[in-house]
Write a protein that holds these residues in place. Sequence first.
Motif, PDB file in Angstrom:
ATOM      1  N   THR A 167      37.120 -19.101  13.552  1.00 52.66           N
ATOM      2  CA  THR A 167      36.760 -18.652  12.204  1.00 52.66           C
ATOM      3  C   THR A 167      37.439 -17.323  11.882  1.00 52.66           C
ATOM      4  O   THR A 167      37.637 -16.487  12.767  1.00 52.66           O
ATOM      5  N   HIS A 168      37.807 -17.162  10.610  1.00 49.01           N
ATOM      6  CA  HIS A 168      38.347 -15.877  10.155  1.00 49.01           C
ATOM      7  C   HIS A 168      37.215 -14.954   9.713  1.00 49.01           C
ATOM      8  O   HIS A 168      37.436 -13.783   9.447  1.00 49.01           O
ATOM      9  N   SER A 169      35.998 -15.511   9.630  1.00 43.43           N
ATOM     10  CA  SER A 169      34.868 -14.762   9.081  1.00 43.43           C
ATOM     11  C   SER A 169      34.003 -14.167  10.198  1.00 43.43           C
ATOM     12  O   SER A 169      33.312 -14.893  10.914  1.00 43.43           O
ATOM     13  N   LEU A 170      34.038 -12.850  10.309  1.00 44.29           N
ATOM     14  CA  LEU A 170      33.197 -12.180  11.302  1.00 44.29           C
ATOM     15  C   LEU A 170      31.723 -12.369  10.974  1.00 44.29           C
ATOM     16  O   LEU A 170      30.884 -12.494  11.870  1.00 44.29           O
ATOM     17  N   GLU A 171      31.390 -12.440   9.673  1.00 44.72           N
ATOM     18  CA  GLU A 171      30.005 -12.673   9.263  1.00 44.72           C
ATOM     19  C   GLU A 171      29.524 -14.040   9.759  1.00 44.72           C
ATOM     20  O   GLU A 171      28.412 -14.175  10.267  1.00 44.72           O
ATOM     21  N   GLN A 172      30.366 -15.052   9.601  1.00 41.93           N
ATOM     22  CA  GLN A 172      30.000 -16.375  10.100  1.00 41.93           C
ATOM     23  C   GLN A 172      29.846 -16.361  11.618  1.00 41.93           C
ATOM     24  O   GLN A 172      28.901 -16.934  12.165  1.00 41.93           O
ATOM     25  N   ALA A 173      30.759 -15.700  12.297  1.00 47.97           N
ATOM     26  CA  ALA A 173      30.685 -15.603  13.758  1.00 47.97           C
ATOM     27  C   ALA A 173      29.363 -14.975  14.192  1.00 47.97           C
ATOM     28  O   ALA A 173      28.721 -15.440  15.136  1.00 47.97           O
ATOM     29  N   LYS A 174      28.938 -13.943  13.486  1.00 53.27           N
ATOM     30  CA  LYS A 174      27.682 -13.270  13.834  1.00 53.27           C
ATOM     31  C   LYS A 174      26.470 -14.169  13.568  1.00 53.27           C
ATOM     32  O   LYS A 174      25.490 -14.130  14.306  1.00 53.27           O
ATOM     33  N   ARG A 175      26.548 -14.976  12.506  1.00 46.32           N
ATOM     34  CA  ARG A 175      25.434 -15.895  12.200  1.00 46.32           C
ATOM     35  C   ARG A 175      25.339 -17.023  13.220  1.00 46.32           C
ATOM     36  O   ARG A 175      24.258 -17.496  13.541  1.00 46.32           O
ATOM     37  N   MET A 176      26.477 -17.471  13.708  1.00 42.81           N
ATOM     38  CA  MET A 176      26.541 -18.723  14.467  1.00 42.81           C
ATOM     39  C   MET A 176      26.513 -18.559  15.984  1.00 42.81           C
ATOM     40  O   MET A 176      26.105 -19.463  16.696  1.00 42.81           O
ATOM     41  N   SER A 177      26.970 -17.432  16.482  1.00 46.04           N
ATOM     42  CA  SER A 177      27.426 -17.370  17.866  1.00 46.04           C
ATOM     43  C   SER A 177      26.436 -16.811  18.866  1.00 46.04           C
ATOM     44  O   SER A 177      25.614 -15.961  18.550  1.00 46.04           O
ATOM     45  N   ASP A 178      26.632 -17.277  20.090  1.00 44.08           N
ATOM     46  CA  ASP A 178      26.038 -16.622  21.253  1.00 44.08           C
ATOM     47  C   ASP A 178      26.996 -15.561  21.777  1.00 44.08           C
ATOM     48  O   ASP A 178      26.584 -14.578  22.370  1.00 44.08           O
ATOM     49  N   GLU A 179      28.289 -15.803  21.544  1.00 42.93           N
ATOM     50  CA  GLU A 179      29.296 -14.831  21.973  1.00 42.93           C
ATOM     51  C   GLU A 179      30.488 -14.887  21.019  1.00 42.93           C
ATOM     52  O   GLU A 179      30.893 -15.959  20.574  1.00 42.93           O
ATOM     53  N   ILE A 180      31.037 -13.705  20.723  1.00 41.62           N
ATOM     54  CA  ILE A 180      32.240 -13.607  19.888  1.00 41.62           C
ATOM     55  C   ILE A 180      33.402 -13.161  20.763  1.00 41.62           C
ATOM     56  O   ILE A 180      33.302 -12.174  21.509  1.00 41.62           O
ATOM     57  N   ILE A 181      34.496 -13.907  20.682  1.00 44.85           N
ATOM     58  CA  ILE A 181      35.723 -13.588  21.418  1.00 44.85           C
ATOM     59  C   ILE A 181      36.774 -13.201  20.385  1.00 44.85           C
ATOM     60  O   ILE A 181      37.177 -14.031  19.564  1.00 44.85           O
ATOM     61  N   GLU A 182      37.180 -11.943  20.408  1.00 47.15           N
ATOM     62  CA  GLU A 182      38.171 -11.471  19.435  1.00 47.15           C
ATOM     63  C   GLU A 182      39.540 -11.426  20.091  1.00 47.15           C
ATOM     64  O   GLU A 182      39.696 -10.869  21.181  1.00 47.15           O
TER      65      GLU A 182
END
Length: 195
Positions: A167-182
């Motif tokens: 995803t290009h959306s950090l907001e979506q990543a924060k809503r959806m994720s257990d972990e974010i990999i940048e």
Amino acid sequence: MKTNAIRKTYKGRLVLDMPSLGLEGGKVYSVVGANGSGKSTFAKILAGIVDSDEGEGALADVGYMAQKSYAFNMSLEKNILINGDDKERCKKLMEVLNISHLACNKAKTLSGGETAKMALARIMMKDYKVLILDEPTAAMDRESVSLAEELIKEYCKQTQCVTILITHSLEQAKRMSDEIIEIDYGKIIKREVLE
């Protein structure tokens, strides 16, 4: 589950240099980064669409939804049933994504958002160990994004699959994720476990 370390070069330029990653079933991992950072290449290698330079990148039992959703020249419902013949499951997915009223419509006549919802329903007709979704909601309106996100989280929970969301959306990543990999320039610059 562990991925293999992945390296990929195009025309002599290194575009991906990823270490082995440990991934847990039942969790959503969002891969974020700028355009051209290597997100989609990473997804395609894990799905077996593109080869890693070492040749050992693809995971087993993967469901992959490409960034550009494809519509076969048949009805929306038949497009979904291509990936499994469980008509009840198809019906439920169409209801959840609010596309039941389009079931008999030719898929080639759908809008971009409707095609994306159809493609998401199609991939979810089967249970996978790994589900890779490349910008699955990019063409959807806000209401549809919410429906899709809830469906993805529920699928992950029910199947206990590893879900990799590009995803290009950090907001979506924060809503959806257990972990974010940048990632940036093909390398991991940050891993953040969310509470």
